[in-house]
Design a protein around this motif. Structure first.
Motif, PDB file in Angstrom:
ATOM      1  N   ASP A  25     -33.860  79.982 -29.236  1.00 20.62           N
ATOM      2  CA  ASP A  25     -33.482  81.262 -28.810  1.00 20.62           C
ATOM      3  C   ASP A  25     -33.947  81.731 -28.884  1.00 20.62           C
ATOM      4  O   ASP A  25     -34.485  82.118 -30.485  1.00 20.62           O
ATOM      5  CB  ASP A  25     -32.055  81.441 -30.025  1.00 20.62           C
ATOM      6  N   HIS A  26     -35.157  81.870 -28.301  1.00 22.63           N
ATOM      7  CA  HIS A  26     -36.921  83.164 -28.555  1.00 22.63           C
ATOM      8  C   HIS A  26     -35.953  84.629 -29.291  1.00 22.63           C
ATOM      9  O   HIS A  26     -36.854  84.179 -30.471  1.00 22.63           O
ATOM     10  CB  HIS A  26     -37.544  83.554 -27.155  1.00 22.63           C
ATOM     11  N   ALA A  27     -34.808  84.841 -29.063  1.00 23.35           N
ATOM     12  CA  ALA A  27     -35.452  86.979 -30.111  1.00 23.35           C
ATOM     13  C   ALA A  27     -35.319  86.074 -31.274  1.00 23.35           C
ATOM     14  O   ALA A  27     -35.197  86.876 -32.318  1.00 23.35           O
ATOM     15  CB  ALA A  27     -34.147  86.753 -29.055  1.00 23.35           C
ATOM     16  N   TRP A  28     -34.082  84.706 -31.289  1.00 18.44           N
ATOM     17  CA  TRP A  28     -33.656  84.354 -32.725  1.00 18.44           C
ATOM     18  C   TRP A  28     -35.526  84.006 -33.531  1.00 18.44           C
ATOM     19  O   TRP A  28     -35.079  84.198 -34.392  1.00 18.44           O
ATOM     20  CB  TRP A  28     -32.221  83.501 -32.165  1.00 18.44           C
ATOM     21  N   GLU A  29     -35.636  82.926 -32.796  1.00 19.18           N
ATOM     22  CA  GLU A  29     -37.117  82.903 -33.764  1.00 19.18           C
ATOM     23  C   GLU A  29     -38.169  84.190 -33.996  1.00 19.18           C
ATOM     24  O   GLU A  29     -38.245  84.423 -35.400  1.00 19.18           O
ATOM     25  CB  GLU A  29     -37.590  81.392 -32.705  1.00 19.18           C
ATOM     26  N   ALA A  30     -37.319  84.565 -33.069  1.00 25.98           N
ATOM     27  CA  ALA A  30     -39.005  86.041 -33.799  1.00 25.98           C
ATOM     28  C   ALA A  30     -38.137  86.625 -34.685  1.00 25.98           C
ATOM     29  O   ALA A  30     -39.139  87.371 -35.797  1.00 25.98           O
ATOM     30  CB  ALA A  30     -38.824  86.996 -32.333  1.00 25.98           C
ATOM     31  N   GLN A  31     -37.213  87.197 -35.159  1.00 28.61           N
ATOM     32  CA  GLN A  31     -36.071  86.915 -36.226  1.00 28.61           C
ATOM     33  C   GLN A  31     -36.546  86.296 -36.887  1.00 28.61           C
ATOM     34  O   GLN A  31     -36.959  87.012 -37.925  1.00 28.61           O
ATOM     35  CB  GLN A  31     -34.838  87.623 -35.780  1.00 28.61           C
ATOM     36  N   LEU A  32     -36.291  85.444 -37.285  1.00 28.80           N
ATOM     37  CA  LEU A  32     -36.962  84.679 -38.686  1.00 28.80           C
ATOM     38  C   LEU A  32     -38.070  84.737 -38.784  1.00 28.80           C
ATOM     39  O   LEU A  32     -38.883  84.908 -39.675  1.00 28.80           O
ATOM     40  CB  LEU A  32     -35.865  83.296 -37.779  1.00 28.80           C
ATOM     41  N   VAL A  33     -39.159  84.959 -37.479  1.00 30.36           N
ATOM     42  CA  VAL A  33     -40.568  84.913 -38.275  1.00 30.36           C
ATOM     43  C   VAL A  33     -40.733  86.053 -39.049  1.00 30.36           C
ATOM     44  O   VAL A  33     -41.870  85.704 -39.164  1.00 30.36           O
ATOM     45  CB  VAL A  33     -41.270  84.166 -36.645  1.00 30.36           C
ATOM     46  N   GLU A  34     -40.598  86.933 -38.189  1.00 32.35           N
ATOM     47  CA  GLU A  34     -40.664  88.799 -38.865  1.00 32.35           C
ATOM     48  C   GLU A  34     -39.991  88.005 -40.327  1.00 32.35           C
ATOM     49  O   GLU A  34     -39.989  88.714 -41.587  1.00 32.35           O
ATOM     50  CB  GLU A  34     -39.988  89.168 -38.072  1.00 32.35           C
ATOM     51  N   LYS A  35     -38.441  87.704 -40.679  1.00 29.31           N
ATOM     52  CA  LYS A  35     -37.917  88.076 -41.714  1.00 29.31           C
ATOM     53  C   LYS A  35     -38.735  86.910 -42.638  1.00 29.31           C
ATOM     54  O   LYS A  35     -38.731  87.255 -44.017  1.00 29.31           O
ATOM     55  CB  LYS A  35     -36.755  87.956 -41.566  1.00 29.31           C
ATOM     56  N   LEU A  36     -39.628  85.614 -42.012  1.00 30.92           N
ATOM     57  CA  LEU A  36     -40.348  84.861 -43.224  1.00 30.92           C
ATOM     58  C   LEU A  36     -41.327  85.331 -43.196  1.00 30.92           C
ATOM     59  O   LEU A  36     -41.784  84.798 -44.093  1.00 30.92           O
ATOM     60  CB  LEU A  36     -39.791  83.219 -42.488  1.00 30.92           C
ATOM     61  N   GLY A  37     -41.949  87.251 -42.906  1.00 31.18           N
ATOM     62  CA  GLY A  37     -43.295  86.986 -42.780  1.00 31.18           C
ATOM     63  C   GLY A  37     -44.177  85.830 -42.783  1.00 31.18           C
ATOM     64  O   GLY A  37     -45.340  85.776 -43.172  1.00 31.18           O
ATOM     65  N   LEU A  38     -44.382  85.077 -40.919  1.00 32.15           N
ATOM     66  CA  LEU A  38     -44.787  84.416 -40.506  1.00 32.15           C
ATOM     67  C   LEU A  38     -45.410  84.783 -39.233  1.00 32.15           C
ATOM     68  O   LEU A  38     -46.543  84.300 -38.702  1.00 32.15           O
ATOM     69  CB  LEU A  38     -44.383  82.852 -40.589  1.00 32.15           C
ATOM     70  N   GLU A  39     -45.101  86.480 -38.824  1.00 30.31           N
ATOM     71  CA  GLU A  39     -46.334  86.757 -37.800  1.00 30.31           C
ATOM     72  C   GLU A  39     -47.296  86.335 -37.745  1.00 30.31           C
ATOM     73  O   GLU A  39     -47.465  86.405 -36.641  1.00 30.31           O
ATOM     74  CB  GLU A  39     -45.552  88.525 -38.022  1.00 30.31           C
ATOM     75  N   GLU A  40     -48.411  86.790 -38.507  1.00 25.58           N
ATOM     76  CA  GLU A  40     -49.804  87.091 -38.321  1.00 25.58           C
ATOM     77  C   GLU A  40     -50.370  85.310 -38.823  1.00 25.58           C
ATOM     78  O   GLU A  40     -51.115  84.653 -38.318  1.00 25.58           O
ATOM     79  CB  GLU A  40     -50.579  86.650 -39.582  1.00 25.58           C
ATOM     80  N   TYR A  41     -49.203  83.845 -38.861  1.00 20.68           N
ATOM     81  CA  TYR A  41     -49.586  82.916 -39.265  1.00 20.68           C
ATOM     82  C   TYR A  41     -48.817  82.039 -37.687  1.00 20.68           C
ATOM     83  O   TYR A  41     -48.902  80.456 -37.939  1.00 20.68           O
ATOM     84  CB  TYR A  41     -48.747  82.059 -39.945  1.00 20.68           C
ATOM     85  N   THR A  42     -48.120  82.247 -36.445  1.00 20.57           N
ATOM     86  CA  THR A  42     -47.247  81.851 -36.087  1.00 20.57           C
ATOM     87  C   THR A  42     -48.551  81.143 -35.216  1.00 20.57           C
ATOM     88  O   THR A  42     -47.967  79.383 -34.549  1.00 20.57           O
ATOM     89  CB  THR A  42     -46.974  82.256 -34.418  1.00 20.57           C
ATOM     90  N   ALA A  43     -50.065  81.180 -34.939  1.00 19.92           N
ATOM     91  CA  ALA A  43     -50.782  80.430 -34.278  1.00 19.92           C
ATOM     92  C   ALA A  43     -51.220  79.275 -35.187  1.00 19.92           C
ATOM     93  O   ALA A  43     -52.174  78.113 -34.166  1.00 19.92           O
ATOM     94  CB  ALA A  43     -52.287  81.160 -32.912  1.00 19.92           C
ATOM     95  N   ARG A  44     -51.429  79.377 -36.533  1.00 19.68           N
ATOM     96  CA  ARG A  44     -51.823  78.582 -37.546  1.00 19.68           C
ATOM     97  C   ARG A  44     -51.036  76.650 -37.224  1.00 19.68           C
ATOM     98  O   ARG A  44     -50.018  76.303 -36.873  1.00 19.68           O
ATOM     99  CB  ARG A  44     -52.116  79.091 -38.851  1.00 19.68           C
ATOM    100  N   TYR A  45     -51.683  76.066 -37.982  1.00 19.29           N
ATOM    101  CA  TYR A  45     -51.162  74.378 -38.151  1.00 19.29           C
ATOM    102  C   TYR A  45     -50.869  74.386 -39.796  1.00 19.29           C
ATOM    103  O   TYR A  45     -51.706  75.274 -39.951  1.00 19.29           O
ATOM    104  CB  TYR A  45     -52.598  73.451 -37.456  1.00 19.29           C
TER     105      TYR A  45
END
Length: 244
Positions: free
Chosen positions: A141-161
């Motif tokens: 679920d793309h919307a749920w994943e986006a919400q998780l990324v935001e709550k986990l503070g990972l927005e700046e790191y999604t393209a990193r390894y």
């Protein structure tokens, strides 16, 4: 002979119905579970008849001395190993009856595992790691994943390894990967053990908050009585059994 209406209103029937509803609410039930491992000196019994129930939506801390079998219990509940005897029932299904392909499907779709080692896939980006299990479980679920990324503070790191992240960031990715699939049961083995106290508290806050949002049950192994006190209840594993 009592009339049917009186029978249905009797204390015995009322108690029976209550017990049925209580059992139906249990997502995980271990009954008389035993597990031994072979050593050079002979078999060592780690679990000696464990009885444990975890209700849907409940958070339970599992504590005990090192070597008491906490990780072994999680491995059995997660379908990573088989009990020698006793039953491990997840949402009404006895794992002992599962063939290997059914156990693999169970691990993909019904349970989420969070370990100290993170177990992220090095060749995948943060975003791909988070979505990995959800896609395997056909629950992406793309919307749920986006919400998780935001709550986990990972927005700046999604393209990193993974190798480009700190330990705390990797742990948040591991938690996001688990929650993205919305499993009914989350098993966490010392998920904050490699983190400093402040980061560990933040990670536990997120795990509890997001687990409640998803409606997942959480069984968490920890040595910290301080962290254990923040969960709904604590059970102690002692001498291969749950202490009374």
């Amino acid at each position: 002979m009592r009339s049917l209406s009186k029978v249905l209103r009797s204390p015995e029937v009322f108690a029976f119905c209550n017990s049925v509803f209580e059992k139906a609410d249990m997502i995980l039930t271990l009954g008389g579970v035993r597990k031994s491992y072979s050593t050079a000196e002979g078999p060592i019994e780690i679990l000696k008849g464990v009885d444990l129930e975890v209700a849907a939506g409940e958070s339970v801390a599992l504590t005990g001395e090192s070597g008491s079998g906490k990780s072994t219990l999680l491995h059995l509940a997660g379908g990573l190993d088989r009990a020698d005897s006793g039953s491990v029932v997840m949402d009404g299904s006895d794992l002992a009856l599962f063939a290997e392909n059914e156990r693999a499907r169970y691990r993909r779709t019904r349970v989420g595992l969070v370990f100290q080692q993170f177990n992220l896939i090095p060749s995948l980006s943060v975003a791909a790691n988070i979505s990995f299990h959800a896609k395997l479980a056909n629950r992406y679920d793309h919307a749920w994943e986006a919400q998780l990324v935001e709550k986990l503070g990972l927005e700046e790191y999604t393209a990193r390894y993974p190798e480009q992240l700190s330990g705390g960031q990797q742990q948040r990715v591991a938690i996001g990967r688990t929650l993205a699939a919305r499993p009914p049961l989350i098993l966490a083995d010392e998920p904050t053990g490699n983190l400093d106290e402040q980061t560990g508290d933040a990670v536990l806050d997120l795990m509890l908050s997001l687990a409640r949002t998803v409606g997942s049950a959480l069984l968490l192994v920890t040595h910290s009585t301080r962290l254990a006190a923040r969960l709904d209840r604590t059970v102690v594993l002692r001498g291969g059994k749950i202490a009374e």
